[in-house]
Write an enzyme that holds these catalytic residues in place. Structure first.
Site, PDB file in Angstrom:
ATOM      1  N   LYS A  79      -1.510   6.092  18.644  1.00  0.00           N
ATOM      2  CA  LYS A  79      -2.341   7.307  18.582  1.00  0.00           C
ATOM      3  C   LYS A  79      -2.667   7.829  19.990  1.00  0.00           C
ATOM      4  O   LYS A  79      -2.767   9.032  20.201  1.00  0.00           O
ATOM      5  CB  LYS A  79      -3.625   7.055  17.788  1.00  0.00           C
ATOM      6  CG  LYS A  79      -3.392   6.823  16.288  1.00  0.00           C
ATOM      7  CD  LYS A  79      -2.579   7.922  15.637  1.00  0.00           C
ATOM      8  CE  LYS A  79      -2.562   7.830  14.124  1.00  0.00           C
ATOM      9  NZ  LYS A  79      -1.565   8.728  13.497  1.00  0.00           N
ATOM     10  N   TYR A 134      -6.750  -2.169  14.643  1.00  0.00           N
ATOM     11  CA  TYR A 134      -5.852  -1.007  14.798  1.00  0.00           C
ATOM     12  C   TYR A 134      -4.669  -1.338  15.692  1.00  0.00           C
ATOM     13  O   TYR A 134      -3.588  -0.796  15.540  1.00  0.00           O
ATOM     14  CB  TYR A 134      -6.608   0.242  15.292  1.00  0.00           C
ATOM     15  CG  TYR A 134      -6.926   1.129  14.131  1.00  0.00           C
ATOM     16  CD1 TYR A 134      -7.966   0.809  13.288  1.00  0.00           C
ATOM     17  CD2 TYR A 134      -6.136   2.227  13.830  1.00  0.00           C
ATOM     18  CE1 TYR A 134      -8.222   1.573  12.182  1.00  0.00           C
ATOM     19  CE2 TYR A 134      -6.387   2.994  12.726  1.00  0.00           C
ATOM     20  CZ  TYR A 134      -7.433   2.665  11.907  1.00  0.00           C
ATOM     21  OH  TYR A 134      -7.669   3.422  10.797  1.00  0.00           O
TER      22      TYR A 134
END
Ligand SMILES: NC(=O)c1ccc[n+]([C@@H]2O[C@H](COP(=O)([O-])OP(=O)(O)OC[C@H]3O[C@@H](n4cnc5c(N)ncnc54)[C@H](O)[C@@H]3O)[C@@H](O)[C@H]2O)c1
Length: 258
Positions: free
Chosen positions: A165, A158
């Site tokens: 995020k 990620y």
């Protein structure tokens, strides 16, 4: 009694690219419950598809919006002001990072890759919110964005999107505090993995789906429709006291230790 109180409301949905987009599942729910929609699409590459997906929805406003272009964002809100007069809900379902920054060593993230990911995936929420506020009536308005648990736990590959995020979730808290006095609620849905175009850019995504389905308390993956239903709740009067929160729709995966 209509508990949702959504009929006749308006919403701007940003982030539909194709029928797998989570934004499309949210738009379907809002539309089915009487919300008049404005939908933006990123560029001409996806215009025809988005047009096709929204064609049957009455009075839907379809507008181009590349979120790195301030002039295009201004143009969207000028049209909203003219055609809708007011905006009740802003739905932000957008993220982007270079493929190179969604695989390999975390330490290898480039400065430009960081800027791109944070600009498109986080600043875009602020750029939209800034303009939306003046169109939003108090007490009946909300902003919703989409996040993922990699913001607080390590999820392989990620990388730069995990940073984005984390920043996005903090933006939700700060925006909620900023806009609370105006009666505008701000929340995020943290979705479990769903097979979409963006998700496929993450190295090892198929394996992640498999592991998630095996381990999640509900022993399955979630659907985009389930995210759409949670979004409906968060936009509706049922969530009138809910702001600044990250609401998980992940079959319970986030509660697991090992
Ligand atoms: N799919 C998942 O597993 C998952 C899980 C948790 C959270 N999310 C989040 O959900 C949101 C929606 O993603 P999705 O999975 O539906 O994928 P998607 O690819 O269907 O949607 C991403 C959207 O972002 C838009 N976009 C990207 N860069 C843009 C730019 N510069 N200007 C305007 N639009 C731009 C794309 O056009 C597309 O419509 C994202 O924030 C994503 O991080 C997805």
């Amino acid at each position: 009694m209509d508990a949702l109180q959504l009929k006749g409301k308006t919403a701007l949905v940003v982030g539909i690219a194709n029928r797998w987009s989570i934004a499309y599942a949210i738009a379907q729910q809002l539309q089915a419950h009487g919300v008049r929609l404005a939908v933006t699409y990123q560029n001409e590459r996806v215009a025809a598809e988005v047009h096709k997906l929204t064609a049957a929805w009455p009075n839907t406003l379809l507008l181009p919006c590349e979120l790195t272009d301030e002039a295009q964002i201004d143009a969207v809100f000028a049209r909203l002001r003219d055609e809708f007069g007011q905006l009740n809900h802003l739905i932000h379902c957008v993220a982007f990072a270079e493929r190179a920054d969604l695989q390999g060593a975390f330490r290898a993230i480039s400065r430009q890759g960081f800027r791109t990911a944070l600009d498109i995936s986080v600043y875009s929420l602020l750029a939209l919110a800034q303009r939306a506020v003046s169109l939003m009536p108090p007490q009946q308005s909300s902003i919703l964005t989409l996040t993922y648990m990699a913001s607080e736990r390590v999820v392989p590959n990620y990388n730069v999107m995990a940073l984005a995020k984390a920043a996005l979730e903090n933006a939700v808290r700060y925006l909620a505090n900023d806009l609370g006095p105006l009666g505008i609620r701000v929340n995020a849905i943290s979705a479990g993995p769903v097979r979409t175009a963006s998700a496929r850019a993450i190295a090892g995504f198929t394996e992640m789906l498999k592991q998630h389905a095996e381990k999640a308390p509900l022993r399955r993956n979630i659907t985009a429709e389930e995210v759409g239903k949670a979004a409906l709740y968060l936009c509706s009067d049922l969530a009138s006291g809910v702001t600044g929160t990250v609401h998980f729709v992940d079959a319970g995966y986030h509660i697991l230790g090992v």
